[in-house]
Design a protein around this motif. Sequence first.
Motif, mmCIF file in Angstrom:
data_model
loop_
_atom_site.group_PDB
_atom_site.id
_atom_site.type_symbol
_atom_site.label_atom_id
_atom_site.label_comp_id
_atom_site.label_asym_id
_atom_site.label_seq_id
_atom_site.Cartn_x
_atom_site.Cartn_y
_atom_site.Cartn_z
ATOM 1 N N ASP A 133 3.423 9.280 -2.917
ATOM 2 C CA ASP A 133 3.260 7.842 -3.115
ATOM 3 C C ASP A 133 2.663 7.570 -4.486
ATOM 4 O O ASP A 133 1.540 7.996 -4.776
ATOM 5 C CB ASP A 133 2.333 7.256 -2.039
ATOM 6 C CG ASP A 133 3.048 7.036 -0.723
ATOM 7 O OD1 ASP A 133 4.204 6.582 -0.751
ATOM 8 O OD2 ASP A 133 2.457 7.319 0.322
ATOM 9 N N GLY A 171 3.465 5.516 9.380
ATOM 10 C CA GLY A 171 2.484 5.155 10.382
ATOM 11 C C GLY A 171 2.362 3.643 10.334
ATOM 12 O O GLY A 171 2.335 3.061 9.248
ATOM 13 N N GLU A 190 2.438 6.567 14.841
ATOM 14 C CA GLU A 190 3.123 7.321 13.790
ATOM 15 C C GLU A 190 4.633 7.209 13.971
ATOM 16 O O GLU A 190 5.176 7.529 15.025
ATOM 17 C CB GLU A 190 2.681 8.800 13.816
ATOM 18 C CG GLU A 190 3.329 9.682 12.766
ATOM 19 C CD GLU A 190 2.929 9.363 11.316
ATOM 20 O OE1 GLU A 190 2.051 8.526 11.082
ATOM 21 O OE2 GLU A 190 3.540 9.975 10.416
ATOM 22 N N LYS A 191 5.302 6.715 12.955
ATOM 23 C CA LYS A 191 6.766 6.630 12.876
ATOM 24 C C LYS A 191 7.428 6.094 14.151
ATOM 25 O O LYS A 191 8.225 6.789 14.797
ATOM 26 C CB LYS A 191 7.341 7.997 12.478
ATOM 27 C CG LYS A 191 6.759 8.500 11.155
ATOM 28 C CD LYS A 191 7.528 9.619 10.532
ATOM 29 C CE LYS A 191 7.020 9.960 9.146
ATOM 30 N NZ LYS A 191 5.795 10.742 9.053
ATOM 31 N N ILE A 203 1.302 2.310 6.840
ATOM 32 C CA ILE A 203 0.261 3.075 6.151
ATOM 33 C C ILE A 203 0.913 3.699 4.926
ATOM 34 O O ILE A 203 1.913 4.401 5.037
ATOM 35 C CB ILE A 203 -0.270 4.216 7.053
ATOM 36 C CG1 ILE A 203 -0.776 3.667 8.384
ATOM 37 C CG2 ILE A 203 -1.340 5.024 6.333
ATOM 38 C CD1 ILE A 203 -1.160 4.742 9.396
ATOM 39 N N THR A 231 -2.439 10.277 11.681
ATOM 40 C CA THR A 231 -2.442 8.937 12.300
ATOM 41 C C THR A 231 -3.041 8.981 13.717
ATOM 42 O O THR A 231 -3.783 8.079 14.103
ATOM 43 C CB THR A 231 -1.008 8.372 12.352
ATOM 44 O OG1 THR A 231 -0.491 8.380 11.022
ATOM 45 C CG2 THR A 231 -0.965 6.962 12.899
HETATM 46 C C1 G1P Z 1 2.535 10.370 6.070
HETATM 47 C C2 G1P Z 1 1.762 9.724 7.227
HETATM 48 C C3 G1P Z 1 2.333 8.329 7.528
HETATM 49 C C4 G1P Z 1 2.334 7.485 6.273
HETATM 50 C C5 G1P Z 1 3.081 8.209 5.130
HETATM 51 C C6 G1P Z 1 2.952 7.440 3.821
HETATM 52 O O1 G1P Z 1 3.848 10.621 6.507
HETATM 53 O O2 G1P Z 1 1.840 10.564 8.369
HETATM 54 O O3 G1P Z 1 1.553 7.716 8.533
HETATM 55 O O4 G1P Z 1 2.928 6.229 6.551
HETATM 56 O O5 G1P Z 1 2.546 9.537 4.929
HETATM 57 O O6 G1P Z 1 3.680 8.040 2.798
HETATM 58 P P1 G1P Z 1 4.858 11.599 5.720
HETATM 59 O O7 G1P Z 1 5.446 10.772 4.624
HETATM 60 O O8 G1P Z 1 4.029 12.750 5.242
HETATM 61 O O9 G1P Z 1 5.898 11.998 6.726
#
Ligand code: G1P
Length: 299
Positions: A133, A171, A190-191, A203, A231
């Motif tokens: 991000d 999330g 989560e998702k 999130i 999460t």
């Molecule tokens: C993780 C978190 C998720 C969040 C996201 C943001 O997921 O588990 O809750 O919304 O990062 O980038 P990932 O992208 O690692 O699957």
Amino acid sequence: MQNITKVVIPVAGHGTRSLPASKNVPKEMLPIYNKPVIQYVVEEAVRAGIHDVVFVTSKEKTALEDYFDHHLPLEEVLERTGKEELLKTVRELVEMVTVMSVRQKKQLGFGHAVLCAKSIVQNEPFAVMVGDDIILGEGSGLKQLIEVAQKENKPVIGVMEVDPKMVYKYGIVAGNTRPDGIIEITDMVEKPSIDKAPSNMAIIGRYVLPPEIFNYLENGKPGYGGEIQLTDALNLLAKDRGMLAVPVKGRRFDAGDLLDFLSVNVYFALQDPKMKEAMHSRLESLLKEFSKLKEFSNN
Ligand code: G1P
């Protein structure tokens, strides 16, 4: 809340979304404009006053630690050939942060990765950032979260509204929005699928957490995708001691998404006074060429 001095950045993942580019180069080292992805993330932490970076890493990712360390043969060449500006740039990286690292020996999920940092973080509140991000904007991102966490002495996470069709990627939080825009979290999933999502507040990968989160992670059961999810641990912590979600200002790009990755490259080129006009006219001519080709193939 005590001062936040450390940020945990999980980087052990294989970066399958960026294959084949990330096969032998860590996805965090792929360049966006003239810097690797990880530098943008670390610079956001530095803007928030954090200078201790904890990488939760794997043996394929040593390039990340090396990037923030001296490269003496290179520095020697730059010095000898009088490339002062470049020398300054590479030395500034070394001064920027102190890097610590811990190996994630098994890929058991994002929550498990954060738990791996326990022996370094110990008993202090700390920040977590997702390395994909990229958040742009002066004062945006982690800095906003730390200000709220310190004022309110509560765990704080960053959120952004997303298209309801995209909730399955994140999330998602539910809660009560206060007059100042901050959300008092009541639930997190989560998702979720679109029909199970409690809202479209996603999130984004920025968190300010107390050390108690490690107890929840240690007792965590596999959740979404069979993995230990941060999460799920946050949801329990929120129910026990409250948690705030701060709508994050600024622009967000997901470096693991190809369209975002391409767009953010162009975004930086258009921001750079030395490059912006050339980039603009190059884009214009590419678009013209492309629409001519389209016309041609339609006839
Ligand atoms: C993780 C978190 C998720 C969040 C996201 C943001 O997921 O588990 O809750 O919304 O990062 O980038 P990932 O992208 O690692 O699957």
